[in-house]
Design a protein around this motif. Structure first.
Motif, mmCIF file in Angstrom:
data_model
loop_
_atom_site.group_PDB
_atom_site.id
_atom_site.type_symbol
_atom_site.label_atom_id
_atom_site.label_comp_id
_atom_site.label_asym_id
_atom_site.label_seq_id
_atom_site.Cartn_x
_atom_site.Cartn_y
_atom_site.Cartn_z
ATOM 1 N N SER A 197 0.811 -1.218 0.000
ATOM 2 C CA SER A 197 0.000 0.000 0.000
ATOM 3 C C SER A 197 0.843 1.265 0.000
ATOM 4 C CB SER A 197 -0.941 0.002 1.204
ATOM 5 O OG SER A 197 -0.202 -0.025 2.411
ATOM 6 N N TYR A 198 2.042 1.193 0.529
ATOM 7 C CA TYR A 198 2.911 2.371 0.555
ATOM 8 C C TYR A 198 3.442 2.730 -0.833
ATOM 9 C CZ TYR A 198 6.639 -1.115 0.462
ATOM 10 O OH TYR A 198 7.446 -2.158 0.120
ATOM 11 N N LEU A 199 3.287 1.832 -1.804
ATOM 12 C CA LEU A 199 3.762 2.099 -3.160
ATOM 13 C C LEU A 199 2.666 2.600 -4.104
ATOM 14 C CD1 LEU A 199 6.052 -1.015 -3.721
ATOM 15 C CD2 LEU A 199 6.759 1.340 -3.277
ATOM 16 N N VAL A 200 1.436 2.686 -3.621
ATOM 17 C CA VAL A 200 0.328 3.108 -4.484
ATOM 18 C C VAL A 200 0.532 4.563 -4.877
ATOM 19 C CG1 VAL A 200 -2.159 3.515 -4.583
ATOM 20 C CG2 VAL A 200 -1.287 1.457 -3.526
ATOM 21 N N SER A 201 0.471 4.809 -6.156
ATOM 22 C CA SER A 201 0.677 6.146 -6.695
ATOM 23 C C SER A 201 -0.507 7.048 -6.347
ATOM 24 C CB SER A 201 0.825 6.058 -8.212
ATOM 25 O OG SER A 201 0.842 7.329 -8.779
ATOM 26 N N VAL A 202 -0.195 8.305 -6.101
ATOM 27 C CA VAL A 202 -1.241 9.277 -5.790
ATOM 28 C C VAL A 202 -2.177 9.441 -6.977
ATOM 29 C CG1 VAL A 202 -1.655 11.693 -5.156
ATOM 30 C CG2 VAL A 202 0.250 10.455 -4.144
ATOM 31 N N ASP A 203 -1.658 9.258 -8.193
ATOM 32 C CA ASP A 203 -2.479 9.381 -9.397
ATOM 33 C C ASP A 203 -3.586 8.331 -9.434
ATOM 34 O OD1 ASP A 203 -0.808 11.429 -10.187
ATOM 35 O OD2 ASP A 203 0.499 10.077 -11.322
ATOM 36 N N PHE A 204 -3.295 7.136 -8.927
ATOM 37 C CA PHE A 204 -4.271 6.045 -8.948
ATOM 38 C C PHE A 204 -5.130 5.981 -7.687
ATOM 39 C CE2 PHE A 204 -1.103 4.191 -11.908
ATOM 40 C CZ PHE A 204 -1.947 4.019 -12.983
ATOM 41 N N MET A 205 -4.751 6.731 -6.664
ATOM 42 C CA MET A 205 -5.411 6.572 -5.373
ATOM 43 C C MET A 205 -6.904 6.908 -5.416
ATOM 44 S SD MET A 205 -4.314 7.989 -1.646
ATOM 45 C CE MET A 205 -2.624 7.579 -1.957
ATOM 46 N N ALA A 206 -7.290 7.975 -6.062
ATOM 47 C CA ALA A 206 -8.699 8.355 -6.115
ATOM 48 C C ALA A 206 -9.530 7.293 -6.841
ATOM 49 C CB ALA A 206 -8.872 9.709 -6.783
ATOM 50 N N ASP A 207 -9.026 6.811 -7.986
ATOM 51 C CA ASP A 207 -9.733 5.764 -8.724
ATOM 52 C C ASP A 207 -9.809 4.482 -7.909
ATOM 53 O OD1 ASP A 207 -10.078 7.405 -10.909
ATOM 54 O OD2 ASP A 207 -8.275 6.684 -11.926
ATOM 55 N N LEU A 208 -8.721 4.135 -7.272
ATOM 56 C CA LEU A 208 -8.664 2.911 -6.487
ATOM 57 C C LEU A 208 -9.622 2.966 -5.308
ATOM 58 C CD1 LEU A 208 -7.294 0.192 -6.176
ATOM 59 C CD2 LEU A 208 -5.506 1.318 -4.867
ATOM 60 N N LEU A 209 -9.680 4.084 -4.614
ATOM 61 C CA LEU A 209 -10.596 4.206 -3.472
ATOM 62 C C LEU A 209 -12.057 4.202 -3.933
ATOM 63 C CD1 LEU A 209 -8.707 6.740 -1.206
ATOM 64 C CD2 LEU A 209 -9.014 4.284 -0.849
ATOM 65 N N ALA A 210 -12.334 4.768 -5.098
ATOM 66 C CA ALA A 210 -13.703 4.726 -5.632
ATOM 67 C C ALA A 210 -14.117 3.292 -5.954
ATOM 68 C CB ALA A 210 -13.814 5.611 -6.863
ATOM 69 N N ILE A 211 -13.192 2.526 -6.526
ATOM 70 C CA ILE A 211 -13.487 1.125 -6.847
ATOM 71 C C ILE A 211 -13.675 0.316 -5.572
ATOM 72 C CG2 ILE A 211 -12.527 -0.972 -7.852
ATOM 73 C CD1 ILE A 211 -11.083 0.888 -9.869
#
Length: 122
Positions: free
Chosen positions: A43-57
């Motif tokens: 989880s510490y490697l998750v990019s900030v760019d993908f974080m919003a999409d990932l949390l929505a999913i």
């Protein structure tokens, strides 16, 4: 872009694609648990760019109904999978607190609703 960055980017895109797949289109989700385990572990490697999409999913998956939708043959997500989605969201945000300020209220509400709706007496 180095080979390692390209590899990590392709893994993130593949993980998002596996999580976005619709239950109605693909039936059971055999890749859901390995994807969630990998996201929790790294989880510490998750990019900030993908974080919003990932949390929505993850929010959509965690809030999905326990019963299948009428007219669909797909199996619903299990109790464990829905809880795991919430826990992974908590880990992702905790690991990236300095990057974003995200309200996890929906995840907390979903998490406690799942716990309240389950029969834990054996």
């Amino acid at each position: 872009m180095s080979d390692l960055e390209y590899y990590y980017f392709s893994v993130q895109v593949t993980t998002l694609h596996a999580l976005k797949s619709k239950v109605a289109d693909y039936g059971p989700r055999p890749l859901l648990r390995p994807c969630l385990d990998g996201l929790a572990k790294f989880s510490y490697l998750v990019s900030v760019d993908f974080m919003a999409d990932l949390l929505a999913i993850l929010k959509r998956l965690a809030a999905s109904n326990a019963e299948p939708i009428a007219g669909q043959n797909a199996a619903p997500l299990t109790f464990i999978d829905r809880i795991h989605c919430c826990v992974v969201a908590f880990k992702i945000v905790r690991s990236n607190l300095d990057a974003l300020n995200i309200d996890l209220r929906d995840f907390y509400v979903t998490f406690y609703n799942i716990l309240l709706c389950t029969d834990l007496v054996r």
